[in-house]
Design an enzyme around this catalytic site. Structure first.
Site, PDB file in Angstrom:
ATOM      1  CE  LYS A  83      -2.177  -1.567   3.690  1.00 51.51           C
ATOM      2  NZ  LYS A  83      -1.462  -2.959   3.824  1.00 51.51           N
ATOM      3  CB  THR A  84       3.615   2.215   2.335  1.00 49.07           C
ATOM      4  OG1 THR A  84       2.872   1.885   3.253  1.00 49.07           O
ATOM      5  CG2 THR A  84       4.613   3.639   2.808  1.00 49.07           C
ATOM      6  CG  ASP A 128      -0.149   3.637   6.725  1.00 52.40           C
ATOM      7  OD1 ASP A 128      -0.974   2.723   6.376  1.00 52.40           O
ATOM      8  OD2 ASP A 128       0.795   3.184   7.444  1.00 52.40           O
ATOM      9  CB  THR A 177      -4.917  -3.451   8.381  1.00 51.90           C
ATOM     10  OG1 THR A 177      -5.228  -3.225   8.762  1.00 51.90           O
ATOM     11  CG2 THR A 177      -3.768  -3.194   7.356  1.00 51.90           C
ATOM     12  NE  ARG A 236       6.410  -3.985   6.067  1.00 50.53           N
ATOM     13  CZ  ARG A 236       5.587  -3.379   6.466  1.00 50.53           C
ATOM     14  NH1 ARG A 236       4.232  -4.176   6.390  1.00 50.53           N
ATOM     15  NH2 ARG A 236       5.113  -2.636   5.676  1.00 50.53           N
TER      16      ARG A 236
END
Ligand code: ADP
Length: 356
Positions: A83-84, A128, A177, A236
């Protein structure tokens, strides 16, 4: 702007939303720095998520042709899926400024104001964990998103006056999320919404290969797959496993990552062949041993494990659900026979019944 600059504050939940009993642990600056180091820079460097990338490319082309800001964009999906990354790639593609913040540090409208006044035409403001915006900030943001206008109330009671301030049109990218926790009015103000899915093993292997190159580490093609298979569909995690394997290779061998080095390193880290780690397996055995396989409530499981329920809901359960180990029912979490077998236990007859 670097992600380290994100200020994370008290993350108390607004009361009208589902209360979260234990706060999230914020990511450390070191973790953010590591993400930053391996983050793709341009849209072509983003691996996987092809249909999302194609739609974003169309949005970009159209906005550039019309010289207009992108429409507001909501990105949702479990942690670590990009997302980031998308939120930092898009401004680069548009050639515009980006400001980054997170909802827990926006406790009142005044906290958002500096970002709004600094937003230049067409720039991007990334928020975020947008599901954590307090109600007052959320209501303040509606006219911002619709009309690029802020309404500020000065004074109290009879003396109260509302001042309108015009802003330059810009884009908000929200990441969450938990899209289910977003109120409908906020969700509706995002004209573009994209859901990020877990990644296929081939894509994760490609991410590991590219990351190893950036980290100047030699890795065999088979070893990239060995790491990818155990990365729980998450870039990640793939990068974190690669870093660990690289350390292991430096310490225990000649520094090259072969399949057997990767396998040994991941075994040492107690990552099993499906990618489940200690906390995943503890989650499964807690439901089996303490709650007889379920149904069990999330809060009760979290208390038994002494782990924040947010961590379970965001980082543990999505993969177990996808793996077919877990079901969420109206009465609580229920394990499937596959989950019992995975932790080496025999499923009771009810577990088979729970499947249907
Ligand atoms: P999120 O914001 O969803 O938690 P991030 O965007 O911070 O996830 O991604 C975590 C890390 O995973 C990033 O540093 C990046 O290196 C890597 N990553 C995520 N998505 C991709 C992708 N599609 N291609 C390559 N690397 C990715």
């Amino acid at each position: 702007m670097a992600r380290e600059a994100i200020i994370r504050g008290d993350d108390e939940e607004p009361t009208r939303r589902k209360p979260l009993d234990v706060p999230d642990e914020p990511r450390t600056p070191e973790e953010d720095r590591q993400d930053e180091e391996l983050r793709p820079q341009r849209l072509v460097d983003v691996v996987g998520q092809r249909s999302v990338v194609e739609r974003l490319q169309i949005m970009l082309n159209a906005a550039k042709k019309r010289s207009e800001p992108l429409g507001h964009l909501l990105l949702d999906g479990p942690p670590g899926l990009g997302k980031t990354t998308f939120a930092t790639v898009l401004p680069r593609e548009m050639g515009v400024d980006v400001q980054m913040t997170a909802a827990p540090s926006l406790m009142a409208p005044k906290d958002l104001l500096p970002f709004l006044t600094q937003a230049s035409y067409g720039s991007i403001l990334f928020i975020d964990e947008i599901h954590r915006l307090p109600a007052t900030v959320e209501e303040f943001i509606y006219p911002v998103m619709e009309d690029f206008r802020v309404d500020i109330t000065l004074g109290d009671g009879l003396n109260a006056r509302t001042i309108n301030m015009k802003l330059k049109p810009f884009t908000i990218i929200g990441a969450t999320t938990r899209s289910g926790m977003l109120t409908a009015p906020l969700r509706d103000r995002f004209v573009n919404r994209e859901h990020l899915e877990f990644y296929e093993v081939d894509d994760l292997a490609e991410i590991v290969r590219r990351s190893a190159k950036k980290l100047k580490t030699e890795i065999s093609s088979e070893a990239t797959y060995e790491i990818a298979k155990r990365a729980r569909g998450t870039p990640r995690i793939a990068n974190n496993l690669l870093r660990w394997t690289r350390q292991y290779a430096d310490s225990e061998t000649d520094g090259r990552i072969t399949t057997s080095v990767a396998d040994d390193a991941l075994r040492k880290k107690e990552i099993d062949p499906l990618g489940l780690d200690r906390i995943d397996r503890r989650y499964l055995s807690t439901i089996i041993d303490i709650f007889a396989g379920g149904p069990a409530g999330l809060t009760a499981i979290a208390h038994s494990m002494n782990v924040p329920s947010d961590t379970l809901e965001d980082e543990v359960e999505p993969f177990l659900l996808r793996q077919g180990f877990l079901r969420r029912t109206s009465r609580g979490r229920v394990l499937t026979p596959a989950a019992y077998l995975h932790v080496g236990k025999n499923p009771p007859p009810e577990a088979h019944g729970n499947l249907f």
